[in-house]
Design an enzyme around this catalytic site. Structure first.
Site, mmCIF file in Angstrom:
data_model
loop_
_atom_site.group_PDB
_atom_site.id
_atom_site.type_symbol
_atom_site.label_atom_id
_atom_site.label_comp_id
_atom_site.label_asym_id
_atom_site.label_seq_id
_atom_site.Cartn_x
_atom_site.Cartn_y
_atom_site.Cartn_z
ATOM 1 N N CYS A 1 -3.243 0.540 6.914
ATOM 2 C CA CYS A 1 -3.269 -0.329 8.093
ATOM 3 C C CYS A 1 -3.903 0.332 9.310
ATOM 4 O O CYS A 1 -4.608 -0.295 10.081
ATOM 5 C CB CYS A 1 -1.852 -0.763 8.432
ATOM 6 S SG CYS A 1 -0.730 0.633 8.605
ATOM 7 N N ASN B 1 0.810 -1.228 0.000
ATOM 8 C CA ASN B 1 0.000 0.000 0.000
ATOM 9 C C ASN B 1 0.843 1.279 0.000
ATOM 10 O O ASN B 1 0.448 2.295 -0.565
ATOM 11 C CB ASN B 1 -0.986 -0.004 1.165
ATOM 12 C CG ASN B 1 -0.319 -0.246 2.497
ATOM 13 O OD1 ASN B 1 0.807 -0.744 2.567
ATOM 14 N ND2 ASN B 1 -1.000 0.104 3.565
ATOM 15 N N GLU C 1 5.015 -4.797 11.867
ATOM 16 C CA GLU C 1 3.984 -3.759 11.675
ATOM 17 C C GLU C 1 2.841 -4.440 10.932
ATOM 18 O O GLU C 1 2.940 -4.692 9.733
ATOM 19 C CB GLU C 1 4.544 -2.595 10.843
ATOM 20 C CG GLU C 1 5.724 -1.875 11.469
ATOM 21 C CD GLU C 1 5.340 -1.026 12.669
ATOM 22 O OE1 GLU C 1 4.130 -0.888 12.960
ATOM 23 O OE2 GLU C 1 6.257 -0.511 13.327
ATOM 24 N N GLU D 1 8.313 1.939 14.318
ATOM 25 C CA GLU D 1 9.095 2.571 13.256
ATOM 26 C C GLU D 1 9.063 4.070 13.501
ATOM 27 O O GLU D 1 8.287 4.572 14.308
ATOM 28 C CB GLU D 1 8.509 2.222 11.885
ATOM 29 C CG GLU D 1 8.615 0.720 11.625
ATOM 30 C CD GLU D 1 8.508 0.310 10.174
ATOM 31 O OE1 GLU D 1 7.455 0.585 9.572
ATOM 32 O OE2 GLU D 1 9.459 -0.303 9.657
#
Ligand code: NAD
Length: 515
Positions: free
Chosen positions: A309, A178, A275, A489
């Site tokens: 997400c 994505n 993630e 992150e």
């Protein structure tokens, strides 16, 4: 134009990009990038190729060679060799080279943006925003590189200890489709700043911009082998994951794949950052500014065709403002132009693939069968331009009449499907918001800041937005709780995930020992 680092080898067919012939040589050259150059995969068996489909048109752009065992070994060996040179440089030297790489990306921004649109089908303004924002990530970590340090710890009698914060070695990165450039930048920037080298595998659906970034690093003077890109599907990812010289995996993708990555890391006691997916709540209280709340709900559901997400797909709205909120939301959603992602005013581009579009439509069908009502959208839209007829364009979907037990409310759809859920009390909405195995993000719209912070403290998720949604400044950690992931992150937090601590004890006196 990004200077490409190798000439197309004889026999590799040039790909004509039809209407979108952008003169981006980066797209039709070999896409495995090992030890500083684009290379043909060693395994030229045609079964080791996969098709790259352009979401906007549904047409096959080209074939891409998968990296086999020999290629993965070659990439890891190159990264292993480069590690000695790269980790030996000062943080300042590494930072300067990374800053230069960011500058090269900026000079070639148009090519990066177009390649990202071709790969993902997302609207061009979104792709530009992604490329610009994630290039800032490289600049941020270039600045962090010289600041990475240990501590000094005084001990009795003049003795002391100090800690060194050392790189881990060769890190493996695997990304989802994505935000392809974002994945490559968010993983490589902190890894490289800390002195690690990396082998990165983008999603097979979006292989291009990671390679362009690899070229930018090399053009900036980052030594060959520091950042390598291998292409392929699960098989290639598994080879990377299991390689004994990989010290750590940083993975972005779905929960089931994340579980496999973690299990494979356990075999080698490797560090892992995950993630993963989400099913995040967005809570709109009765006192919220409804104009902003509706904007927030759209940002939380319809960017990048809903394939985000952290999306707040469970929109809890206080019953006292439900009709007013839906009026504003509907009016704004109806204005979203669907179609050609290269048009600057397009708000909804193409879904990543036919299979994924069918999955999203399937969830809407199940929702209807389970009693939800479609307030808007939720169908395939075929744009007027005949060139786009093979693309999968879906109208952003607003579902009302939803309840917490519906499949669409419980499972991650990863498409433009918003479920609106009325609530009455704060206690009730917190309980319902947390009633999920995921914990990636969440949002609260209210003018009452004490309520906002009280609710924030109770929500089980890694990123919570108060009166906004889906913004990711690089200085702020991003990561999931519960089944949405491990580690973070961005920000200084990620330095901890790409380094290990070494404690050094220094004796200032005679050795105190009875022997
Ligand atoms: P996916 O798990 O199918 O694939 C992700 C990557 O893993 C791809 O590169 C794929 O080739 C690779 N892969 C697949 N099987 C593998 C295996 N067995 N071993 C090693 N690698 C393997 O996910 P996707 O469909 O690409 O992405 C969608 C998912 O990603 C959604 O669940 C979404 O929520 C999540 N996501 C999370 C974040 C985040 O930051 N938390 C960001 C983006 C996407």
């Amino acid at each position: 134009m990004l200077r490409t680092l190798c000439v197309r080898p004889a026999g590799v067919q040039a790909v004509l990009l039809r209407r979108w012939t952008h003169n981006i040589p980066a797209i039709d050259q070999p896409l495995n990038f090992i030890n500083g150059e684009r290379v043909e995969a060693a395994n030229t068996d045609k079964t080791q190729e996969f098709e790259l489909v352009e979401p906007a048109t549904g047409k096959v752009l080209r074939k891409v060679q998968s990296a086999g065992k020999g290629d993965v070994n070659r990439a890891v060996a190159a990264a292993r060799e480069a590690f000695d040179v790269w980790s030996d440089m000062s943080g300042m030297e590494r930072g300067k080279l990374m800053t230069k790489a960011a500058q090269i990306v900026k000079e070639n921004e148009d090519d990066f943006v177009k390649a990202e649109v071709i790969d993902t089908g997302k609207p061009i303004w979104e792709a530009r925003y992604d490329i610009q924002g994630c290039t800032e990530t490289i600049e941020y970590f270039a600045g962090v590189a010289p600041t990475i340090m240990g501590t000094h710890l005084p001990l009795p009698g003049g003795s002391f200890a100090y800690t060194r914060r050392e790189p881990l070695g060769v890190c493996g990165g695997i990304g989802a489709w994505n935000y392809p450039y974002q994945m490559a930048a968010w993983k490589s920037a902190p890894a490289l700043a800390c002195g690690n080298t990396m082998v990165f595998k983008p999603s097979q659906l979006t292989p291009i911009t990671a390679v362009m970034l690899a070229e930018a690093y090399v053009q900036a003077g980052v030594p060959k082998g520091v950042f390598n890109v291998i292409q392929g599907e699960a098989e290639t990812g598994t080879l990377l994951n299991l390689h004994p010289d990989i010290a750590k995996m940083s993975f972005t993708g779905s929960v089931p794949t994340g579980a496999k990555i973690m299990a494979n890391c356990a075999k080698g006691i490797k560090q892992v950052t995950l993630e993963l997916g989400g099913k995040s709540p967005l809570i709109i209280f009765g006192d919220a500014d409804l104009e902003n709340a509706a904007k927030g709900a759209i940002l939380a559901n319809f960017m990048t065709q809903g394939q985000v997400c952290s999306n707040g797909t469970r929109v809890f709205v206080h019953t006292s403002v439900l009709p007013q909120f839906l009026d504003i939301l509907l009016e704004k959603t109806k204005r979203m132009k669907i179609g050609d992602p290269f048009q600057e005013d397009t708000m909804v581009g193409a879904t990543i693939s036919k299979a994924h579009a069918e999955k999203v439509l399937g969830y809407i069908e199940i929702a209807k069968n389970e009693g939800a009502e479609i307030l808007y959208g939720g169908e395939r839209v075929i744009p007027d331009d005949p060139k786009l007829a093979g693309g999968y364009y879906l109208g952003p979907c607003i579902l009302v009449g939803c309840h917490d037990d519906m499949t669409v409310v419980k499972e991650e759809v990863f498409g433009s499907v918003m479920s609106v859920l009325p609530f009455d009390t704060e206690e009730e909405v917190i309980r319902r918001a947390n009633n999920t195995c995921f914990g990636l993000a969440g949002g609260v719209f209210t003018k009452d800041l004490s309520r906002a912070h009280k609710v924030v403290s109770k929500l089980q998720a890694g990123s919570i937005y108060v009166n906004n949604y889906n913004v990711y400044p690089v200085g702020v950690p991003f990561g999931g709780h519960k089944m949405s992931g491990i580690g973070s992150e961005n920000s200084l937090e990620s330095v901890n995930h790409y380094t290990q601590v070494k404690s050094v004890y220094v004796e200032a006196n005679d050795v105190d020992c009875p022997y």
